[in-house]
Design a protein around this motif. Structure first.
Motif, mmCIF file in Angstrom:
data_model
loop_
_atom_site.group_PDB
_atom_site.id
_atom_site.type_symbol
_atom_site.label_atom_id
_atom_site.label_comp_id
_atom_site.label_asym_id
_atom_site.label_seq_id
_atom_site.Cartn_x
_atom_site.Cartn_y
_atom_site.Cartn_z
ATOM 1 N N GLU A 193 0.883 -1.107 0.209
ATOM 2 C CA GLU A 193 0.209 0.120 -0.420
ATOM 3 C C GLU A 193 0.988 1.306 0.236
ATOM 4 O OE1 GLU A 193 -2.259 -0.099 3.722
ATOM 5 O OE2 GLU A 193 -3.227 -2.583 2.922
ATOM 6 N N MET A 194 1.633 0.988 0.269
ATOM 7 C CA MET A 194 2.770 2.573 1.054
ATOM 8 C C MET A 194 3.506 1.792 -0.433
ATOM 9 S SD MET A 194 3.277 2.175 4.887
ATOM 10 C CE MET A 194 4.261 3.772 5.397
ATOM 11 N N HIS A 196 2.493 1.413 -3.261
ATOM 12 C CA HIS A 196 1.814 2.296 -4.171
ATOM 13 C C HIS A 196 1.749 3.960 -4.361
ATOM 14 C CE1 HIS A 196 -0.778 -2.118 -5.264
ATOM 15 N NE2 HIS A 196 0.698 -1.681 -5.432
ATOM 16 N N GLU A 197 1.864 4.450 -2.642
ATOM 17 C CA GLU A 197 1.391 5.190 -2.383
ATOM 18 C C GLU A 197 2.045 6.376 -2.982
ATOM 19 O OE1 GLU A 197 -1.813 7.616 -2.258
ATOM 20 O OE2 GLU A 197 -2.196 5.275 -2.478
ATOM 21 N N GLU A 198 3.670 5.684 -3.107
ATOM 22 C CA GLU A 198 4.845 6.282 -3.597
ATOM 23 C C GLU A 198 4.901 6.832 -5.199
ATOM 24 O OE1 GLU A 198 6.232 7.441 -1.130
ATOM 25 O OE2 GLU A 198 6.799 6.263 0.589
ATOM 26 N N ARG A 200 2.256 6.719 -7.136
ATOM 27 C CA ARG A 200 1.189 8.105 -7.103
ATOM 28 C C ARG A 200 1.714 9.343 -6.885
ATOM 29 N NH1 ARG A 200 -3.908 7.196 -7.577
ATOM 30 N NH2 ARG A 200 -3.884 4.802 -7.435
ATOM 31 N N PHE A 201 2.078 9.372 -6.573
ATOM 32 C CA PHE A 201 2.763 10.335 -5.532
ATOM 33 C C PHE A 201 3.828 11.229 -7.136
ATOM 34 C CE2 PHE A 201 6.822 13.015 -4.264
ATOM 35 C CZ PHE A 201 6.019 14.405 -3.145
ATOM 36 N N VAL A 256 -3.137 1.515 -9.179
ATOM 37 C CA VAL A 256 -2.272 2.889 -10.030
ATOM 38 C C VAL A 256 -2.052 3.054 -11.204
ATOM 39 C CG1 VAL A 256 -0.467 4.657 -8.991
ATOM 40 C CG2 VAL A 256 -1.053 2.795 -7.554
#
Length: 570
Positions: A193-194, A196-198, A200-201, A256
């Motif tokens: 999850e984390m 994926h967010e990196e 997406r950022f 993502v």
């Protein structure tokens, strides 16, 4: 004789839906060695911004930036301390945003290097994990045990054990590369999850895609079984294309990447065309393409990194042709490259960096820009930059080469750097990382300060300013051939047909669409070679050649040393 194939029967690859990255020429930039704007000896983002017109003149469609994130640089940025911060020496987030805008204004896309497999040991996730705090206990691969008994016999890609005992936690952690690069445990949902967010950022910032560093080693088997001790990289059969890798990549793509018009190219370890088909396209895991090391490992002997062996033109031709044919007419797109930040300079490795520097450099450009794939160029190759004459351990910065040399000295395998000098000069990744040679001035015009790594002493004659002034300009050949590729449908999407599968020096092939046929013939040797290509067709025009007066009679071609010809056939 050459067997004729009916053009009318041709089915074009990519007809199902063409993407921008299928037509792009990608230029890799190693920021700390590209251009220094502030005199601290380290290339930076503002330095790249100063050269965007140079990139535009070359004609590239996208730039790939190796890691620009905050990092202690134990492995030149591939040890990330903070994925959302820019390394101070490179500049600020505002500098990155300004560079992104400058490149986009010139229709040049931006692809970032993202490291999914590991972080720096200075990343806050690892610091919390080693202290077993805040739910980060399982973010990395930890195994309890005695300090003198590693969990298994796996080694790193740089040599030595893949396990380090951490006194703070009292356990072993896994690192497939440097000990300052602990591997993330993708079995942990919060890690996925984390990460994926990196990703997406940066997509939200406007970047156009990612090069996925060592993407296919992210999944490790439960229990960490011992590897084959005969392999140079012990354990690779367990973690290359590991048990849950497709699950992890599909999750990244679906959660993502699918929301953006993003290119993804995965760096694969021990990768086959069959693997690539499973990773790429809508019927696979959703990646755009992968790249492999089949042709760049041909000079590695049975004893691995230390064993330099001769490569043959037939071997390079066979590997690249096999990949081209295997991925043709599938939704797995192909890539082609000859050099990156991890390899020696291509004109030193695959060409002749002395007598035939221009001819061999432009032959390599011809192969790169006419094969059925997205071509990846590396900074400096467009002027024929060569390997550095390393003569001391202190000159080097490459964690791979220095670790190997230091380990060999410590084990008694060699007594001093002098015994490793020949191999280091040939293999070291630092060869690709010496500063770009812009002028013949001090430090090659790269910096006003002291460069972080030595500048090649041949910069007095090999530099951008001098090359662009020459009649036989390597830069101009690249630029002109990129224009030809842009204007020629067959060079972007045409079917590949190999014409010379048994010639020891000549590689000839055609690229065909329904109404266009292009013939490429290169003599990959320092001697003249003859070949009969008369049955391929009749020459309509010469699209490119690195010699004057190439001639148009295909029935008896005498190709001069490192000559490369590109013909349009009627």
């Amino acid at each position: 004789m050459v067997e004729e194939t009916s053009v009318e029967e041709t089915v074009l690859p990519g007809d199902a839906g063409r993407e921008w990255w299928q037509e792009a020429v990608v230029y890799e930039i190693y920021p700390q060695s590209f251009n220094d704007s502030d005199g601290d000896g380290i290339g930076d983002l503002q330095g790249i911004a100063e050269k965007v017109d140079y990139l535009d003149d070359l004609g590239v469609d996208a730039v790939w930036l190796t890691p620009i994130y905050d990092s202690p640089h134990a492995d030149n940025g591939y040890d990330v301390r903070d994925y959302r911060s820019i390394l101070e020496e490179f500049g600020t987030m505002a500098d990155f945003e300004a560079l992104l805008a400058e490149l986009h204004d010139r229709d040049i896309r931006v692809v970032l290097d993202i490291v999914l497999n590991h972080t720096s040991d200075e990343h806050e996730w690892f610091q919390r994990s080693r202290r077993e705090k805040d739910g980060y206990e399982s973010f990395y691969h930890w195994v309890d045990g005695e300090p003198d008994e590693p969990p298994n016999n796996w080694t790193t890609g740089f040599g030595g054990s893949a396990w380090t005992y951490d006194e703070v936690r009292g356990a072993w952690y896994l690192h497939l590369f440097d000990e300052k690069q602990p591997d993330l445990n993708w079995r942990t949902p919060a890690v996925r999850e984390m990460m994926h967010e990196e990703v997406r950022f940066w997509l939200e910032k406007g970047v156009d895609g990612f090069r996925l560093d060592v993407f296919n080693v992210m999944s490790k088997p439960e229990g960490y079984p011992d590897g084959d001790p005969e392999e140079e990289w012990v354990g690779i059969e367990h973690f290359a294309n590991g048990p849950r890798i497709h699950e992890y990549l599909r999750g990244l793509s679906e959660d993502v990447l699918s929301e953006y018009d993003a290119m993804t190219v995965g760096e694969g370890m021990d990768l086959s065309p069959r693997d690539a088909k499973r990773y790429c396209g809508p019927s696979g895991d959703g990646l755009s393409m992968t790249y492999h090391y089949g042709h760049t490992s041909l000079d590695v002997g049975e004893d691995g990194w230390w064993d330099v062996v001769d490569w043959e033109v037939s071997e390079v031709r066979s590997v690249l042709s096999d990949w081209a044919r295997a991925l043709e007419l599938t939704d797995a797109w192909n890539t082609v490259y000859l050099g990156t930040h991890d390899t020696p300079r291509i004109v030193s490795r695959f060409g002749n960096d002395d007598r035939y520097r221009y001819e061999s450099a432009t032959l390599l450009a011809t192969v790169l820009l006419t094969m059925p794939a997205t071509p990846f160029l590396f900074q400096g190759d467009e002027i024929g930059m060569a390997n550095y004459p390393w003569s001391a351990r202190e000159e080097m910065r490459d964690a791979d080469a220095t670790n190997r040399v230091d380990t060999a000295i410590e084990s008694g395998a060699i007594e001093s750097f002098a015994e490793a000098e020949g191999v280091v000069r040939y293999r070291s990744r630092d060869n690709a990382r010496t500063p770009v040679q812009w002028t013949d001035g001090e430090h090659a015009g790269f910096t006003d300060g002291e460069p972080w790594i030595p500048v090649n002493p041949d910069h007095d004659r090999v530099n951008v300013a001098a090359d662009r002034d020459r009649d036989d300009s390597i830069f101009r050949f690249y630029s002109d051939l990129i224009d030809v590729r842009d204007d020629t449908e067959a060079l972007r999407y045409g079917v590949y047909d190999l014409l010379t599968d048994d010639h020891p020096r000549v590689w000839a092939y055609t690229r065909r669409t329904g109404d266009e046929v292009v013939l490429i013939a290169v003599n990959w040797a320092g001697r003249t070679s003859r070949v009969d290509l008369g049955s391929a067709g009749t020459v309509e025009s010469v699209l490119a050649c690195n010699y004057d007066d190439p001639g148009t009679d295909l029935s008896s071609i005498a190709l001069r040393p490192y000559e490369a010809r590109v013909y349009r056939l009627s």
